[in-house]
Every structure is written in C-alpha cells, then in structure tokens.
Design an enzyme around this catalytic site. Structure first.
Site, PDB file in Angstrom:
ATOM      1  N   ARG A   7       0.850  -1.193   0.000  1.00 24.69           N
ATOM      2  CA  ARG A   7       0.000   0.000   0.000  1.00 24.69           C
ATOM      3  C   ARG A   7       0.887   1.244   0.000  1.00 24.69           C
ATOM      4  NH1 ARG A   7      -4.066   2.560   4.484  1.00 24.69           N
ATOM      5  NH2 ARG A   7      -5.031   4.058   3.073  1.00 24.69           N
ATOM      6  N   HIS A   8       0.526   2.227  -0.798  1.00 20.48           N
ATOM      7  CA  HIS A   8       1.277   3.478  -0.907  1.00 20.48           C
ATOM      8  C   HIS A   8       1.394   4.182   0.442  1.00 20.48           C
ATOM      9  CE1 HIS A   8      -2.391   5.798  -0.324  1.00 20.48           C
ATOM     10  NE2 HIS A   8      -2.977   4.922  -1.131  1.00 20.48           N
ATOM     11  N   ASN A  14      -5.685  10.520   3.382  1.00 17.82           N
ATOM     12  CA  ASN A  14      -5.635   9.392   4.318  1.00 17.82           C
ATOM     13  C   ASN A  14      -5.736   9.904   5.753  1.00 17.82           C
ATOM     14  OD1 ASN A  14      -3.084   7.586   2.487  1.00 17.82           O
ATOM     15  ND2 ASN A  14      -5.289   7.247   2.448  1.00 17.82           N
ATOM     16  N   GLN A  20     -10.301   8.341  -1.346  1.00 17.32           N
ATOM     17  CA  GLN A  20      -9.462   8.817  -2.446  1.00 17.32           C
ATOM     18  C   GLN A  20      -9.862   8.181  -3.764  1.00 17.32           C
ATOM     19  OE1 GLN A  20      -5.197   9.991  -0.900  1.00 17.32           O
ATOM     20  NE2 GLN A  20      -5.659   7.884  -0.358  1.00 17.32           N
ATOM     21  N   ARG A  57       0.392   8.929  -5.943  1.00 18.76           N
ATOM     22  CA  ARG A  57       0.818   8.485  -4.612  1.00 18.76           C
ATOM     23  C   ARG A  57       1.503   7.126  -4.665  1.00 18.76           C
ATOM     24  NH1 ARG A  57      -4.802   8.492  -4.988  1.00 18.76           N
ATOM     25  NH2 ARG A  57      -5.953   6.607  -4.357  1.00 18.76           N
ATOM     26  N   GLU A  82      -6.622   2.194  -7.689  1.00 23.48           N
ATOM     27  CA  GLU A  82      -7.625   1.998  -6.656  1.00 23.48           C
ATOM     28  C   GLU A  82      -9.024   1.901  -7.247  1.00 23.48           C
ATOM     29  OE1 GLU A  82      -8.513   0.715  -4.100  1.00 23.48           O
ATOM     30  OE2 GLU A  82      -7.948   2.010  -2.414  1.00 23.48           O
ATOM     31  N   HIS A 139      -2.949   0.093  -3.747  1.00 24.43           N
ATOM     32  CA  HIS A 139      -3.863   0.835  -2.881  1.00 24.43           C
ATOM     33  C   HIS A 139      -4.613  -0.128  -1.969  1.00 24.43           C
ATOM     34  CE1 HIS A 139      -3.165   4.260  -5.587  1.00 24.43           C
ATOM     35  NE2 HIS A 139      -3.084   3.305  -6.494  1.00 24.43           N
TER      36      HIS A 139
END
Length: 198
Positions: A7-8, A14, A20, A57, A82, A139
């Site tokens: 995950r970024h 966040n 997002q 991201r 995502e 994501h």
C-alpha cells in the site's frame, strides 16, 4: 515468482479519513518517510524491481522504494489503480458510510470489476517479469480485493491495511496463493476469513 502488494504511503486525505479512489492525491511528508522506513525492512529480502499503479501516490512511493533499494522501476500499470468511488471521492469515510450504507454509490466501480482487474494485473506482471521478485505499489481497497480474488474470501473480511504494509502472493498449484497479509502469515488469518485455505 513473488509479488509483494504494497500500500502506498500516507496522503493528506488518508490522514483526514477521506475517500481517495481514483482521485490523484499526492503523498505527504509522512508518506514519504513511511516509504523510506519500509525500504529498510524490505531490504532484508532480495527484490528485483518495483512497479506501481498509475496514480501519483503509488508512483512516488515506488520511486522512493526503488531509490532506497537500488532497484529499477519497471512501469506503472493501470490494472493496479484503486477502486473508483464515483461521487463519493473526497468525502469523509464516515459520511459516505452514513449516506450509502449498502455501498450503492453512484458511479462506483463494482467489486467484481476490481477483482477481475486485479487478476488481470497479476497475470500481466507474471507475463512481463517471469520468475521475478516484484514490489508492486498499489492501494488499500484494491489490495484487499486482489487478496480476495486469489483466496476466494470476501474483501471485507480482510483487515484494513496500513500504509506501506506488504502482502505477498506467490504461484500456487492452481493459480496464485496468498502467503502473507500485511506481514502476517495467511494461515493466521484463516479463522477470521471463515477457515478456508486458498
């Protein structure tokens, strides 16, 4: 082949608990620091390359990991983006849940579509990098759907994934097999997932 779905790093959305989805929100300074810290942990194992989704991201997280680990960045894949949350993007998660408790959000990409896209992305990575050990930055919701597609469980049964957590997928006897989820052995999660192995 081994694929670590990562995950970024954190973004301002966040931190504020905003949805997002496909909105192209950049990392914040905390997210950049998370990526640098994660690289030191990932360095304990050998990796061959880094890829990411096409969103900023994820691409920046991948670039930081690649620089810290002296690995090549081998592309950005639209299959890894995502889930699209339609009109709910930018809303607070709590407000979204109150307004659409059944997740029937106008314009939202279906869960089935995300799972299919995840399997397509894994196949594309396997074709492009056979036998490689790949760090794939994506994501949170996407990764949970990818794990669900591989294991046969519901995405909602998987725990939330922290920024820079790594979940590992490897080839199995019949397709892919989940090895770890956010660093925990998959076998340790079976009770929470209904007791069925992948």
């Amino acid at each position: 082949m081994t694929i670590a779905l990562i995950r970024h790093g954190q973004t301002d959305w966040n931190a504020a608990r905003r949805l997002q989805g496909r909105s192209d929100v950049p990392l914040n300074d905390t997210g950049r620091a998370q990526a640098r810290d994660a690289a030191s942990l990932l360095a304990a194992e050998p990796w061959d390359l880094v890829v990411s989704s096409t969103l900023a991201r994820a691409r920046e997280t991948a670039a930081i990991l690649a620089e810290e680990l002296a690995l090549p960045v081998a592309g950005a894949y639209h299959e890894l983006v995502e889930q699209d949350y339609g009109v709910a993007e930018g809303m607070l998660v709590a407000d979204m849940r109150a307004r659409w408790p059944e997740r029937d959000i106008p314009g939202m990409e279906s869960d089935d579509a995300v799972r299919g896209r995840a399997l397509d992305g894994l196949a594309r990575l396997a074709d492009a990098h056979p036998g490689a050990r790949v760090l794939a930055v994506a994501h949170g919701t996407f990764i949970r759907h990818a794990l669900a597609a591989v294991s046969g469980h519901a995405a909602g049964d998987y725990p939330p994934l922290a920024n820079l957590s790594a979940s590992v997928i490897v080839p199995g006897e019949a397709g892919w097999r989940v090895e770890t989820v956010a660093g925990a052995p998959f076998a340790d999660l079976l009770d929470a997932l209904g007791g069925r192995a992948a």
